[in-house]
Design a protein around this motif. Structure first.
Motif, short mmCIF file in Angstrom:
data_model
loop_
_atom_site.label_atom_id
_atom_site.label_comp_id
_atom_site.label_asym_id
_atom_site.label_seq_id
_atom_site.Cartn_x
_atom_site.Cartn_y
_atom_site.Cartn_z
N LYS A 85 0.83 -1.21 0.00
CA LYS A 85 0.00 0.00 0.00
C LYS A 85 0.86 1.26 0.00
O LYS A 85 0.41 2.32 -0.43
N ASP A 86 2.11 1.13 0.46
CA ASP A 86 2.99 2.30 0.53
C ASP A 86 3.70 2.60 -0.80
O ASP A 86 4.37 3.61 -0.92
N ASP A 89 2.14 3.83 -7.89
CA ASP A 89 1.69 3.01 -9.03
C ASP A 89 2.88 2.57 -9.87
O ASP A 89 2.95 1.42 -10.32
N ARG A 90 3.81 3.47 -10.09
CA ARG A 90 4.99 3.14 -10.89
C ARG A 90 5.82 2.05 -10.21
O ARG A 90 6.30 1.12 -10.85
N GLN A 91 6.02 2.16 -8.91
CA GLN A 91 6.78 1.16 -8.17
C GLN A 91 6.07 -0.19 -8.22
O GLN A 91 6.71 -1.24 -8.34
N ARG A 92 4.76 -0.20 -8.18
CA ARG A 92 4.01 -1.45 -8.27
C ARG A 92 4.20 -2.10 -9.64
O ARG A 92 4.37 -3.31 -9.74
N ARG A 93 4.14 -1.27 -10.69
CA ARG A 93 4.34 -1.82 -12.05
C ARG A 93 5.75 -2.40 -12.19
O ARG A 93 5.95 -3.48 -12.75
N ASN A 94 6.76 -1.68 -11.67
CA ASN A 94 8.14 -2.17 -11.72
C ASN A 94 8.29 -3.48 -10.95
O ASN A 94 8.93 -4.42 -11.42
N LEU A 95 7.67 -3.55 -9.78
CA LEU A 95 7.73 -4.75 -8.99
C LEU A 95 7.05 -5.92 -9.70
O LEU A 95 7.58 -7.03 -9.74
#
Length: 99
Positions: A85-86, A89-95
């Protein structure tokens, strides 16, 4: 070395070994200076725009002026307690692309 660690024979500290002394003697007899030769080859190669040869000569010469660099080991502790949750959106896509 004896039991106390003191030197009892052999070459004195800083004395070149026999093979090195022989090579230096031969080069002196031939009036050959390898460093000067490498520098001359590098200069001629640069004039002829043979950059690969010049680069190799300069690389060889540089070791007499600058210490060689050693790789260093880097270690780090990774804390994997990440709350999704922290993340942006960009970090989630990269992950997601990594998984």
């Amino acid at each position: 070395m004896d039991k106390k660690g003191s030197k009892t024979g052999g070459r004195s500290k800083g004395t070149k070994n026999k093979r090195t002394q022989e090579v230096i003697g031969i080069l002196n007899k031939l009036d050959c200076n390898p460093i000067e030769g490498l520098a001359n080859i590098a200069t001629i190669a640069m004039k002829k725009q043979d950059y690969a040869l010049a680069g190799n000569m300069y690389k060889e010469l540089s070791q007499y002026m600058f210490p060689k660099r050693r790789a260093i080991e880097v270690s780090a502790e990774v804390n994997s307690n990440i709350d999704i949750k922290d993340l942006t959106d960009r970090q989630r896509r990269n992950l997601k692309s990594l998984l």
